[in-house]
Design a protein around this motif. Structure first.
Motif, PDB file in Angstrom:
ATOM      1  N   PHE A 159     -17.337  18.386   1.282  1.00  0.00           N
ATOM      2  CA  PHE A 159     -17.342  16.999   0.854  1.00  0.00           C
ATOM      3  C   PHE A 159     -18.697  16.587   0.279  1.00  0.00           C
ATOM      4  N   LYS A 160     -18.619  15.818  -0.789  1.00  0.00           N
ATOM      5  CA  LYS A 160     -19.793  15.195  -1.369  1.00  0.00           C
ATOM      6  C   LYS A 160     -19.448  13.739  -1.630  1.00  0.00           C
ATOM      7  N   ASN A 161     -20.209  12.852  -1.032  1.00  0.00           N
ATOM      8  CA  ASN A 161     -19.930  11.415  -1.121  1.00  0.00           C
ATOM      9  C   ASN A 161     -18.512  11.085  -0.639  1.00  0.00           C
ATOM     10  N   GLY A 162     -18.063  11.816   0.376  1.00  0.00           N
ATOM     11  CA  GLY A 162     -16.790  11.505   1.014  1.00  0.00           C
ATOM     12  C   GLY A 162     -15.563  12.123   0.389  1.00  0.00           C
ATOM     13  N   VAL A 163     -15.712  12.945  -0.668  1.00  0.00           N
ATOM     14  CA  VAL A 163     -14.535  13.529  -1.318  1.00  0.00           C
ATOM     15  C   VAL A 163     -14.781  14.995  -1.667  1.00  0.00           C
ATOM     16  N   ASP A 164     -13.704  15.728  -1.849  1.00  0.00           N
ATOM     17  CA  ASP A 164     -13.742  17.073  -2.409  1.00  0.00           C
ATOM     18  C   ASP A 164     -12.529  17.222  -3.311  1.00  0.00           C
ATOM     19  N   THR A 165     -12.609  18.139  -4.270  1.00  0.00           N
ATOM     20  CA  THR A 165     -11.524  18.365  -5.225  1.00  0.00           C
ATOM     21  C   THR A 165     -11.045  19.798  -5.124  1.00  0.00           C
ATOM     22  N   VAL A 166      -9.720  19.960  -5.010  1.00  0.00           N
ATOM     23  CA  VAL A 166      -9.122  21.291  -4.959  1.00  0.00           C
ATOM     24  C   VAL A 166      -7.963  21.338  -5.941  1.00  0.00           C
ATOM     25  N   VAL A 167      -7.593  22.544  -6.362  1.00  0.00           N
ATOM     26  CA  VAL A 167      -6.428  22.734  -7.219  1.00  0.00           C
ATOM     27  C   VAL A 167      -5.367  23.495  -6.438  1.00  0.00           C
ATOM     28  N   LEU A 168      -4.161  22.932  -6.390  1.00  0.00           N
ATOM     29  CA  LEU A 168      -3.041  23.550  -5.686  1.00  0.00           C
ATOM     30  C   LEU A 168      -2.022  24.076  -6.684  1.00  0.00           C
ATOM     31  N   LYS A 169      -1.589  25.311  -6.480  1.00  0.00           N
ATOM     32  CA  LYS A 169      -0.461  25.852  -7.226  1.00  0.00           C
ATOM     33  C   LYS A 169       0.782  25.531  -6.406  1.00  0.00           C
ATOM     34  N   ALA A 170       1.636  24.666  -6.945  1.00  0.00           N
ATOM     35  CA  ALA A 170       2.683  24.079  -6.121  1.00  0.00           C
ATOM     36  C   ALA A 170       4.060  24.233  -6.735  1.00  0.00           C
ATOM     37  N   ASN A 171       5.067  24.238  -5.879  1.00  0.00           N
ATOM     38  CA  ASN A 171       6.447  24.114  -6.321  1.00  0.00           C
ATOM     39  C   ASN A 171       6.793  22.631  -6.388  1.00  0.00           C
ATOM     40  N   TYR A 172       7.025  22.143  -7.587  1.00  0.00           N
ATOM     41  CA  TYR A 172       7.360  20.732  -7.786  1.00  0.00           C
ATOM     42  C   TYR A 172       8.766  20.440  -7.271  1.00  0.00           C
ATOM     43  N   ARG A 173       8.927  19.334  -6.545  1.00  0.00           N
ATOM     44  CA  ARG A 173      10.229  18.969  -5.985  1.00  0.00           C
ATOM     45  C   ARG A 173      10.746  17.621  -6.480  1.00  0.00           C
ATOM     46  N   GLY A 174       9.909  16.734  -6.906  1.00  0.00           N
ATOM     47  CA  GLY A 174      10.390  15.446  -7.384  1.00  0.00           C
ATOM     48  C   GLY A 174       9.312  14.393  -7.335  1.00  0.00           C
ATOM     49  N   ILE A 175       9.619  13.234  -7.924  1.00  0.00           N
ATOM     50  CA  ILE A 175       8.700  12.103  -7.872  1.00  0.00           C
ATOM     51  C   ILE A 175       9.447  10.904  -7.290  1.00  0.00           C
ATOM     52  N   PHE A 176       8.709  10.066  -6.575  1.00  0.00           N
ATOM     53  CA  PHE A 176       9.314   8.967  -5.855  1.00  0.00           C
ATOM     54  C   PHE A 176       8.456   7.714  -6.012  1.00  0.00           C
ATOM     55  N   LYS A 177       9.124   6.584  -6.149  1.00  0.00           N
ATOM     56  CA  LYS A 177       8.441   5.311  -6.138  1.00  0.00           C
ATOM     57  C   LYS A 177       8.004   5.008  -4.715  1.00  0.00           C
ATOM     58  N   GLN A 178       6.770   4.538  -4.532  1.00  0.00           N
ATOM     59  CA  GLN A 178       6.320   4.233  -3.183  1.00  0.00           C
ATOM     60  C   GLN A 178       5.264   3.142  -3.204  1.00  0.00           C
ATOM     61  N   ASP A 179       5.102   2.488  -2.072  1.00  0.00           N
ATOM     62  CA  ASP A 179       4.095   1.443  -1.921  1.00  0.00           C
ATOM     63  C   ASP A 179       2.805   2.035  -1.381  1.00  0.00           C
ATOM     64  N   ALA A 180       1.716   1.319  -1.608  1.00  0.00           N
ATOM     65  CA  ALA A 180       0.432   1.734  -1.047  1.00  0.00           C
ATOM     66  C   ALA A 180       0.431   1.444   0.446  1.00  0.00           C
ATOM     67  N   GLY A 181      -0.039   2.398   1.233  1.00  0.00           N
ATOM     68  CA  GLY A 181      -0.101   2.221   2.677  1.00  0.00           C
ATOM     69  C   GLY A 181      -1.497   1.843   3.138  1.00  0.00           C
ATOM     70  N   LEU A 182      -1.684   1.858   4.450  1.00  0.00           N
ATOM     71  CA  LEU A 182      -2.958   1.449   5.034  1.00  0.00           C
ATOM     72  C   LEU A 182      -4.109   2.354   4.605  1.00  0.00           C
ATOM     73  N   ILE A 183      -3.847   3.655   4.482  1.00  0.00           N
ATOM     74  CA  ILE A 183      -4.923   4.568   4.081  1.00  0.00           C
ATOM     75  C   ILE A 183      -5.403   4.230   2.676  1.00  0.00           C
TER      76      ILE A 183
END
Length: 267
Positions: A159-183
């Protein structure tokens, strides 16, 4: 860059607390082991992962030996949780007053919570544990849960300044509408992002870990949305993800998708 292969599986729960008359006996989860009943009840606080809120027909809980008690209040929902240092999930009635005007919704599943519970010794569940009801839920979005297995696919972070960046090779499953949560709202207060821009979630698979991941994403334009939407389930995608220090969802480090692509960015 670090590469990982990503899986989607549904989260279920193996056990629910229901009132029955069985003799008391010890179970593998001991979050109720130090109860001290006074007048047939005790109040405890349980640190747990919030897994689900289930709407149910209202029911009236009463005790034969306590005609004037909290148990005469109506309970119109159940809360599913996994206590700290426990591998099992439990469900318990949730007091209507705790549910109304509260943060308890699908946008906040997976966070750490403190459950204030009333435990009583008149009824016992199938494993001999005293039945309980939840009268208050307090969120703790930056607290880790001890004794829980995690996927360990985000352990090599710097982490640098509270964040880190990674790249994931992923199996895509779908996209969903969602609301912002507490985090997300908490990260906005700390100027990491604008929460309401991340109004979609991208579902991905991590076969090695058998875990479900739906990560927030902000589509930059309609063309980008259409490109991902038309991809068949199982398409390999490369997700550039931002991980935030000290935030957890289902006890995994919390991350958002910053960029996606269908081609390996390192080639």
């Amino acid at each position: 860059m670090r590469w990982l292969i990503v899986i989607l599986c549904s989260v279920g729960f193996s056990y629910g607390i229901t009132a029955q008359t069985n003799p008391t006996r010890q179970t593998q989860c001991d979050f109720l082991k130090n109860i001290k009943f006074r007048s047939g009840k005790d109040t405890i606080v349980i640190k747990a992962i919030l897994h689900d809120i289930i709407e149910a027909p209202p029911r009236l809980i009463t005790l034969k030996k306590s005609p004037r008690s909290i148990y005469k209040y109506k309970f119109g929902s159940e809360i599913v949780f996994q206590p700290e240092n426990c591998t099992k999930k439990y469900s318990a009635p949730l007091l209507d007053a705790a549910y109304d005007n509260h943060f308890l919704n699908s946008a906040n599943l997976g966070i750490t919570v403190y459950l204030t519970c009333v435990v009583f010794n008149e009824y016992f569940d199938n494993n001999g544990m005293p039945d309980l009801i939840v009268i208050n839920v307090a969120p703790k979005v930056q607290e880790h849960i001890a004794g829980q297995q995690t996927s360990n696919f985000l352990t090599n972070l710097h982490f640098k300044n509270g964040v880190d960046t990674v790249v994931l090779k992923a199996n895509y499953r779908g996209i969903f509408k969602q609301d912002a949560g507490l985090i997300m709202n908490d990260l906005e207060k700390k100027h990491f992002l604008i929460a309401n821009q991340y109004d979609y979630g991208i579902a991905i698979e991590l076969p090695e870990y058998s875990k479900e991941f739906i990560s927030p994403y902000h589509f930059k334009n309609a063309k980008e949305y259409s490109l991902l939407k038309k991809q068949p389930e199982g398409t390999i995608a490369y997700l550039t993800c931002v991980v935030f220090k000290g935030y957890y969802s289902y006890n995994e480090p919390f991350f958002i998708v910053n960029k996606f692509g269908l081609n390996n960015p390192n080639k």
